[in-house]
Design a protein around this motif. Structure first.
Motif, PDB file in Angstrom:
ATOM      1  N   GLU A 162     -10.055   6.833  -8.583  1.00 38.49           N
ATOM      2  CA  GLU A 162     -10.281   7.626  -7.638  1.00 38.49           C
ATOM      3  C   GLU A 162      -9.889   7.479  -6.125  1.00 38.49           C
ATOM      4  O   GLU A 162      -9.262   7.981  -5.243  1.00 38.49           O
ATOM      5  CB  GLU A 162     -11.810   8.197  -7.545  1.00 38.49           C
ATOM      6  CG  GLU A 162     -12.449   9.014  -8.404  1.00 38.49           C
ATOM      7  CD  GLU A 162     -11.411  10.377  -8.446  1.00 38.49           C
ATOM      8  OE1 GLU A 162     -11.587  10.906  -7.322  1.00 38.49           O
ATOM      9  OE2 GLU A 162     -11.252  10.938  -9.421  1.00 38.49           O
ATOM     10  N   LYS A 163     -10.149   5.923  -5.958  1.00 36.52           N
ATOM     11  CA  LYS A 163      -9.739   5.373  -4.630  1.00 36.52           C
ATOM     12  C   LYS A 163      -8.281   5.440  -4.561  1.00 36.52           C
ATOM     13  O   LYS A 163      -7.637   5.489  -3.301  1.00 36.52           O
ATOM     14  CB  LYS A 163      -9.918   3.804  -4.785  1.00 36.52           C
ATOM     15  CG  LYS A 163     -11.487   3.429  -4.566  1.00 36.52           C
ATOM     16  CD  LYS A 163     -11.885   2.019  -4.519  1.00 36.52           C
ATOM     17  CE  LYS A 163     -13.410   1.823  -4.385  1.00 36.52           C
ATOM     18  NZ  LYS A 163     -13.761   0.504  -4.698  1.00 36.52           N
ATOM     19  N   LEU A 164      -7.370   5.224  -5.790  1.00 37.84           N
ATOM     20  CA  LEU A 164      -6.076   5.346  -5.593  1.00 37.84           C
ATOM     21  C   LEU A 164      -5.516   6.775  -5.408  1.00 37.84           C
ATOM     22  O   LEU A 164      -4.480   6.939  -4.449  1.00 37.84           O
ATOM     23  CB  LEU A 164      -5.593   4.810  -6.888  1.00 37.84           C
ATOM     24  CG  LEU A 164      -5.466   3.267  -6.978  1.00 37.84           C
ATOM     25  CD1 LEU A 164      -5.047   2.999  -8.545  1.00 37.84           C
ATOM     26  CD2 LEU A 164      -4.491   2.499  -6.113  1.00 37.84           C
TER      27      LEU A 164
ATOM     28  N   LEU B 268      -1.500   8.592   2.135  1.00 41.96           N
ATOM     29  CA  LEU B 268       0.054   8.186   2.407  1.00 41.96           C
ATOM     30  C   LEU B 268       0.675   9.559   2.389  1.00 41.96           C
ATOM     31  O   LEU B 268       1.750   9.406   3.169  1.00 41.96           O
ATOM     32  CB  LEU B 268       0.334   7.315   1.343  1.00 41.96           C
ATOM     33  CG  LEU B 268      -0.266   5.973   1.109  1.00 41.96           C
ATOM     34  CD1 LEU B 268      -0.120   5.081   0.029  1.00 41.96           C
ATOM     35  CD2 LEU B 268       0.142   5.173   2.654  1.00 41.96           C
ATOM     36  N   GLU B 269       0.369  10.332   1.437  1.00 43.63           N
ATOM     37  CA  GLU B 269       1.405  11.603   1.490  1.00 43.63           C
ATOM     38  C   GLU B 269       1.077  12.577   3.002  1.00 43.63           C
ATOM     39  O   GLU B 269       2.203  13.009   3.301  1.00 43.63           O
ATOM     40  CB  GLU B 269       0.833  12.389   0.397  1.00 43.63           C
ATOM     41  CG  GLU B 269       1.392  12.106  -0.902  1.00 43.63           C
ATOM     42  CD  GLU B 269       0.989  13.062  -2.166  1.00 43.63           C
ATOM     43  OE1 GLU B 269      -0.029  13.865  -2.059  1.00 43.63           O
ATOM     44  OE2 GLU B 269       1.460  12.624  -3.286  1.00 43.63           O
ATOM     45  N   GLU B 270       0.045  12.175   3.516  1.00 46.66           N
ATOM     46  CA  GLU B 270      -0.133  12.822   4.610  1.00 46.66           C
ATOM     47  C   GLU B 270       0.511  12.109   5.764  1.00 46.66           C
ATOM     48  O   GLU B 270       1.153  12.967   6.689  1.00 46.66           O
ATOM     49  CB  GLU B 270      -1.767  13.009   5.108  1.00 46.66           C
ATOM     50  CG  GLU B 270      -2.688  13.982   4.103  1.00 46.66           C
ATOM     51  CD  GLU B 270      -4.121  14.072   4.369  1.00 46.66           C
ATOM     52  OE1 GLU B 270      -4.468  13.284   5.331  1.00 46.66           O
ATOM     53  OE2 GLU B 270      -4.900  14.774   3.772  1.00 46.66           O
ATOM     54  N   GLU B 271       0.499  11.156   5.575  1.00 44.99           N
ATOM     55  CA  GLU B 271       1.317  10.089   6.702  1.00 44.99           C
ATOM     56  C   GLU B 271       2.647  10.279   6.377  1.00 44.99           C
ATOM     57  O   GLU B 271       3.492  10.335   7.420  1.00 44.99           O
ATOM     58  CB  GLU B 271       0.997   8.813   6.361  1.00 44.99           C
ATOM     59  CG  GLU B 271       1.641   7.528   7.358  1.00 44.99           C
ATOM     60  CD  GLU B 271       1.073   6.253   7.392  1.00 44.99           C
ATOM     61  OE1 GLU B 271       1.701   5.285   8.086  1.00 44.99           O
ATOM     62  OE2 GLU B 271       0.114   5.909   6.412  1.00 44.99           O
ATOM     63  N   ILE B 272       3.099  10.505   5.507  1.00 43.75           N
ATOM     64  CA  ILE B 272       4.678  10.700   4.927  1.00 43.75           C
ATOM     65  C   ILE B 272       4.875  12.119   5.945  1.00 43.75           C
ATOM     66  O   ILE B 272       6.207  12.356   6.547  1.00 43.75           O
ATOM     67  CB  ILE B 272       5.132  10.784   3.681  1.00 43.75           C
ATOM     68  CG1 ILE B 272       5.061   9.395   3.056  1.00 43.75           C
ATOM     69  CG2 ILE B 272       6.284  11.516   3.249  1.00 43.75           C
ATOM     70  CD1 ILE B 272       5.132   9.115   1.522  1.00 43.75           C
ATOM     71  N   ALA B 273       4.112  13.129   5.624  1.00 44.98           N
ATOM     72  CA  ALA B 273       4.466  14.474   5.994  1.00 44.98           C
ATOM     73  C   ALA B 273       4.229  14.269   7.548  1.00 44.98           C
ATOM     74  O   ALA B 273       5.448  14.852   8.438  1.00 44.98           O
ATOM     75  CB  ALA B 273       3.217  15.421   5.573  1.00 44.98           C
TER      76      ALA B 273
END
Length: 96
Positions: free
Chosen positions: A23-25, A32-37
């Protein structure tokens, strides 16, 4: 039998820890996906800004050469010749 119970308890504990870690991962992965976007959006914005500044720089070089600057005369002459060729092609198409 108590040995089997201990093994089951140990497995349950390990599974619980693995699920918690999973869950933490998953949350970290979403962040990280939001940051990439966000970074991709910023990169796109910067690329557009670079294009605008490149065009402005090109315009300034052309203006400098027209004002008598020797630095970019060759580039300006080539650009003018290209524009003349385009105009000639347009005239040829209109008259043809």
């Amino acid at each position: 039998m108590s040995n089997l119970s201990e093994i089951v308890d140990s497995l349950e504990n390990r599974i619980s820890k693995l699920l918690n870690r999973h869950e933490k991962l998953k949350r970290a992965n979403l962040e990280l996906e939001e940051e990439i976007a966000i970074l991709k959006f910023q990169q796109n914005q910067f690329q557009k800004e670079i294009e605008v500044w490149t065009e402005k720089c090109s315009s300034l070089k052309t203006a400098n050469s027209m004002l008598g600057s020797d630095q970019h005369k060759r580039e300006t002459k080539l650009k003018i010749n290209a524009l003349i060729r385009e105009i000639d092609q347009c005239i040829a198409q209109l008259s043809g």
